[in-house]
Design a protein around this motif. Structure first.
Motif, PDB file in Angstrom:
ATOM      1  N   THR A  53       0.878  -1.173   0.000  1.00  0.00           N
ATOM      2  CA  THR A  53       0.000   0.000   0.000  1.00  0.00           C
ATOM      3  C   THR A  53       0.916   1.223   0.000  1.00  0.00           C
ATOM      4  O   THR A  53       2.139   1.087  -0.005  1.00  0.00           O
ATOM      5  CB  THR A  53      -0.914   0.056   1.244  1.00  0.00           C
ATOM      6  OG1 THR A  53      -0.106   0.230   2.401  1.00  0.00           O
ATOM      7  CG2 THR A  53      -1.745  -1.201   1.397  1.00  0.00           C
ATOM      8  N   LYS A  54       0.315   2.404   0.062  1.00  0.00           N
ATOM      9  CA  LYS A  54       1.131   3.625   0.068  1.00  0.00           C
ATOM     10  C   LYS A  54       2.009   3.691   1.322  1.00  0.00           C
ATOM     11  O   LYS A  54       3.119   4.218   1.281  1.00  0.00           O
ATOM     12  CB  LYS A  54       0.229   4.851  -0.013  1.00  0.00           C
ATOM     13  CG  LYS A  54       0.956   6.145  -0.331  1.00  0.00           C
ATOM     14  CD  LYS A  54      -0.004   7.259  -0.707  1.00  0.00           C
ATOM     15  CE  LYS A  54      -0.524   7.081  -2.121  1.00  0.00           C
ATOM     16  NZ  LYS A  54      -1.313   8.255  -2.588  1.00  0.00           N
ATOM     17  N   GLY A  85      -5.701  -1.738  -0.500  1.00  0.00           N
ATOM     18  CA  GLY A  85      -4.527  -1.764  -1.365  1.00  0.00           C
ATOM     19  C   GLY A  85      -3.842  -3.124  -1.350  1.00  0.00           C
ATOM     20  O   GLY A  85      -3.434  -3.640  -2.395  1.00  0.00           O
ATOM     21  N   VAL A  86      -3.722  -3.725  -0.157  1.00  0.00           N
ATOM     22  CA  VAL A  86      -3.121  -5.060  -0.035  1.00  0.00           C
ATOM     23  C   VAL A  86      -3.944  -6.082  -0.810  1.00  0.00           C
ATOM     24  O   VAL A  86      -3.399  -6.955  -1.497  1.00  0.00           O
ATOM     25  CB  VAL A  86      -3.009  -5.473   1.451  1.00  0.00           C
ATOM     26  CG1 VAL A  86      -2.465  -6.890   1.582  1.00  0.00           C
ATOM     27  CG2 VAL A  86      -2.120  -4.503   2.218  1.00  0.00           C
ATOM     28  N   SER A 103      -6.639   0.314  -7.369  1.00  0.00           N
ATOM     29  CA  SER A 103      -7.845  -0.396  -7.797  1.00  0.00           C
ATOM     30  C   SER A 103      -8.036  -0.255  -9.305  1.00  0.00           C
ATOM     31  O   SER A 103      -7.804   0.814  -9.868  1.00  0.00           O
ATOM     32  CB  SER A 103      -9.067   0.172  -7.069  1.00  0.00           C
ATOM     33  OG  SER A 103     -10.253  -0.255  -7.682  1.00  0.00           O
ATOM     34  N   TRP A 130      -5.903  -5.608  -3.494  1.00  0.00           N
ATOM     35  CA  TRP A 130      -5.716  -5.486  -4.943  1.00  0.00           C
ATOM     36  C   TRP A 130      -4.326  -5.940  -5.365  1.00  0.00           C
ATOM     37  O   TRP A 130      -4.165  -6.563  -6.416  1.00  0.00           O
ATOM     38  CB  TRP A 130      -5.964  -4.045  -5.397  1.00  0.00           C
ATOM     39  CG  TRP A 130      -7.408  -3.677  -5.432  1.00  0.00           C
ATOM     40  CD1 TRP A 130      -8.035  -2.701  -4.720  1.00  0.00           C
ATOM     41  CD2 TRP A 130      -8.431  -4.322  -6.210  1.00  0.00           C
ATOM     42  NE1 TRP A 130      -9.374  -2.681  -4.998  1.00  0.00           N
ATOM     43  CE2 TRP A 130      -9.652  -3.660  -5.913  1.00  0.00           C
ATOM     44  CE3 TRP A 130      -8.439  -5.375  -7.110  1.00  0.00           C
ATOM     45  CZ2 TRP A 130     -10.852  -4.026  -6.501  1.00  0.00           C
ATOM     46  CZ3 TRP A 130      -9.634  -5.744  -7.699  1.00  0.00           C
ATOM     47  CH2 TRP A 130     -10.817  -5.084  -7.398  1.00  0.00           C
ATOM     48  N   PRO A 157      -6.950   1.009   4.517  1.00  0.00           N
ATOM     49  CA  PRO A 157      -5.621   0.381   4.619  1.00  0.00           C
ATOM     50  C   PRO A 157      -5.485  -0.967   3.930  1.00  0.00           C
ATOM     51  O   PRO A 157      -4.545  -1.216   3.209  1.00  0.00           O
ATOM     52  CB  PRO A 157      -5.418   0.259   6.134  1.00  0.00           C
ATOM     53  CG  PRO A 157      -6.253   1.348   6.716  1.00  0.00           C
ATOM     54  CD  PRO A 157      -7.436   1.468   5.825  1.00  0.00           C
ATOM     55  N   THR A 199     -10.103   5.314  -4.938  1.00  0.00           N
ATOM     56  CA  THR A 199      -8.890   5.797  -4.266  1.00  0.00           C
ATOM     57  C   THR A 199      -9.106   6.054  -2.779  1.00  0.00           C
ATOM     58  O   THR A 199      -8.304   6.718  -2.144  1.00  0.00           O
ATOM     59  CB  THR A 199      -8.405   7.097  -4.929  1.00  0.00           C
ATOM     60  OG1 THR A 199      -9.465   8.065  -4.892  1.00  0.00           O
ATOM     61  CG2 THR A 199      -7.985   6.863  -6.361  1.00  0.00           C
ATOM     62  N   TYR A 210      -0.956  -1.514  -5.894  1.00  0.00           N
ATOM     63  CA  TYR A 210      -2.119  -1.561  -4.998  1.00  0.00           C
ATOM     64  C   TYR A 210      -3.301  -0.750  -5.509  1.00  0.00           C
ATOM     65  O   TYR A 210      -4.342  -0.669  -4.848  1.00  0.00           O
ATOM     66  CB  TYR A 210      -1.728  -1.046  -3.602  1.00  0.00           C
ATOM     67  CG  TYR A 210      -1.070   0.317  -3.623  1.00  0.00           C
ATOM     68  CD1 TYR A 210      -1.823   1.486  -3.692  1.00  0.00           C
ATOM     69  CD2 TYR A 210       0.316   0.428  -3.574  1.00  0.00           C
ATOM     70  CE1 TYR A 210      -1.222   2.728  -3.726  1.00  0.00           C
ATOM     71  CE2 TYR A 210       0.927   1.670  -3.600  1.00  0.00           C
ATOM     72  CZ  TYR A 210       0.151   2.818  -3.670  1.00  0.00           C
ATOM     73  OH  TYR A 210       0.748   4.054  -3.701  1.00  0.00           O
ATOM     74  N   GLU A 222      -1.139   6.122 -10.902  1.00  0.00           N
ATOM     75  CA  GLU A 222      -2.284   6.683 -10.190  1.00  0.00           C
ATOM     76  C   GLU A 222      -2.861   7.878 -10.945  1.00  0.00           C
ATOM     77  O   GLU A 222      -4.067   8.104 -10.962  1.00  0.00           O
ATOM     78  CB  GLU A 222      -1.842   7.105  -8.782  1.00  0.00           C
ATOM     79  CG  GLU A 222      -2.985   7.443  -7.849  1.00  0.00           C
ATOM     80  CD  GLU A 222      -2.524   7.639  -6.416  1.00  0.00           C
ATOM     81  OE1 GLU A 222      -3.391   7.728  -5.536  1.00  0.00           O
ATOM     82  OE2 GLU A 222      -1.291   7.696  -6.179  1.00  0.00           O
ATOM     83  N   ASN A 245      -8.994   5.872   1.136  1.00  0.00           N
ATOM     84  CA  ASN A 245      -7.855   5.477   1.980  1.00  0.00           C
ATOM     85  C   ASN A 245      -8.262   4.376   2.952  1.00  0.00           C
ATOM     86  O   ASN A 245      -8.391   4.590   4.158  1.00  0.00           O
ATOM     87  CB  ASN A 245      -7.326   6.708   2.728  1.00  0.00           C
ATOM     88  CG  ASN A 245      -6.017   6.418   3.430  1.00  0.00           C
ATOM     89  OD1 ASN A 245      -5.314   5.469   3.085  1.00  0.00           O
ATOM     90  ND2 ASN A 245      -5.702   7.201   4.429  1.00  0.00           N
TER      91      ASN A 245
END
Length: 351
Positions: A115-116, A290-291, A278, A293, A287, A283, A276, A195, A285
């Motif tokens: 993730t970010k 992202g993991v 989609s 995807w 947590p 988008t 991560y 992104e 946030n």
């Protein structure tokens, strides 16, 4: 909520700066070792299930629900086995070789942006670092084959050296083709570009698709998997370079093969498919989203690599080298030039 930032601030409020930094690094190491172990065990089970599906078999279905604990039982069996070897082996190098393979795989995993916030090591030369680390991993295979003092292990190690050196060129050039689009080797910046403008495999038109296809072929060869499994050709060399290994040391090599497959798939996910991000442009946030995807995309690519294994027959060594030097490398070079011209003329597309 930035979980890592909160943990960082909490540790530094409890203890001195140096101690907190050490504890922080140890926690990160434990988390990645856990990911390493779980990913390895799950991928072994997935390989067995996929193989059974392709061959119209059931696969593991006895230990645990639907065989989910089968790989755990196998791991416990390997841990409990005696570490046998040959008295003619070079003991120091023989014992050192498995750690080369495991440590390099673990170092490579630390770069991926799940993730970010979930990225242990965001270095500005990320792609270069990954290519360099993969080159070091083959040293463990060469050491294992040579130090075992076994002719089959030595042949397997020599094949591995030839195969890895050859196909590293195609892996590097296909990734360099995409680096031209982003202007950065840093994985987080490569994701940021996607992104803003969409996945690179879409932005880059046909050259990006060609780069992905070449990367998948060369990446499969880098992991020594069928149809490029000359290094461990069971019908010719027994177990190949790890013929003389048993117990946990054999498990290291076995586990590293599956983790390397995860690494190759993760690089493809990050560079070509937005890591991560989609696919639907969501988008928020969240947590764990992202993991989710990242893992879905990575597992899809891993399934593709398993499909290769259970579909194509093994190549001969001459066919293996002809494929790389006569076809993939020239195609890669032409594709790199075309991508450079596209970037120069501003022909890449964004959404």
């Amino acid at each position: 909520m930035n979980i890592t930032k909160n943990i960082h601030e909490w540790l530094f409020s409890l203890m001195p700066e140096t101690t907190a930094s050490i504890v922080e690094m140890l926690l990160i190491a434990v988390v990645y070792l856990g990911i390493f172990a779980v990913a390895g065990l799950y991928l072994v089970l997935l390989e067995r299930r996929v193989a059974a599906w392709f061959q119209l078999r059931l696969g593991p279905n006895r230990v645990g629900y639907q065989g989910l604990l089968q790989t755990m039982a196998d791991a416990l069996k390997l841990v409990s086995k005696e570490l046998t070897g040959t008295i003619k082996a070079d003991k120091f190098l023989y014992n050192l070789a498995p750690y080369f393979v495991i440590v390099t795989a673990l170092m490579a995993m630390s770069l991926f942006p799940f993730t970010k916030e979930f990225q242990a090591f965001d270095i500005n030369i990320g792609i270069f670092f990954l290519i360099a680390i993969s080159s070091i991993g083959v040293i463990g295979i060469l050491l294992a084959g040579w130090s075992s003092n076994n002719k089959f292990a030595l042949i397997g190690a020599m094949r591995s050296g030839v195969q890895t050196i050859s196909y590293e060129l195609s892996v590097g050039l296909s990734l360099l083709t995409m680096v031209l689009m982003t202007g950065s080797l840093q994985l987080s910046q490569i994701v940021e570009v996607q992104e803003k403008g969409g996945w690179l495999i879409v932005q880059g038109h046909i050259p990006a698709i060609i780069a992905f296809c070449i990367y998948m072929i060369a990446g499969t060869a880098e992991t020594n998997r069928a149809p490029f499994d000359l290094v461990e050709a069971e019908s010719e060399l027994g177990a190949g370079f790890h013929t003389e290994y048993s117990g946990m040391k054999f498990a290291y090599f076995f586990l590293a093969e599956f983790i390397n497959m995860f690494i190759i798939a993760s690089i493809a996910t990050t560079v070509f498919f937005g890591a991560y991000l989609s696919p639907f442009g969501i988008t928020e946030n969240i947590p764990l989203l992202g993991v989710f995807w990242f893992l879905i995309k990575t597992l899809a690519i891993i399934f593709l690599m398993m499909w290769f294994r259970w579909t194509f027959p093994r190549l001969r060594i001459d066919q293996l080298l002809v494929l790389e030097w006569k076809y993939l490398l020239p195609l890669n070079l032409m594709n790199l030039i075309i991508m450079a011209l596209m970037v120069l003329l501003g022909l890449t597309i964004q959404f």
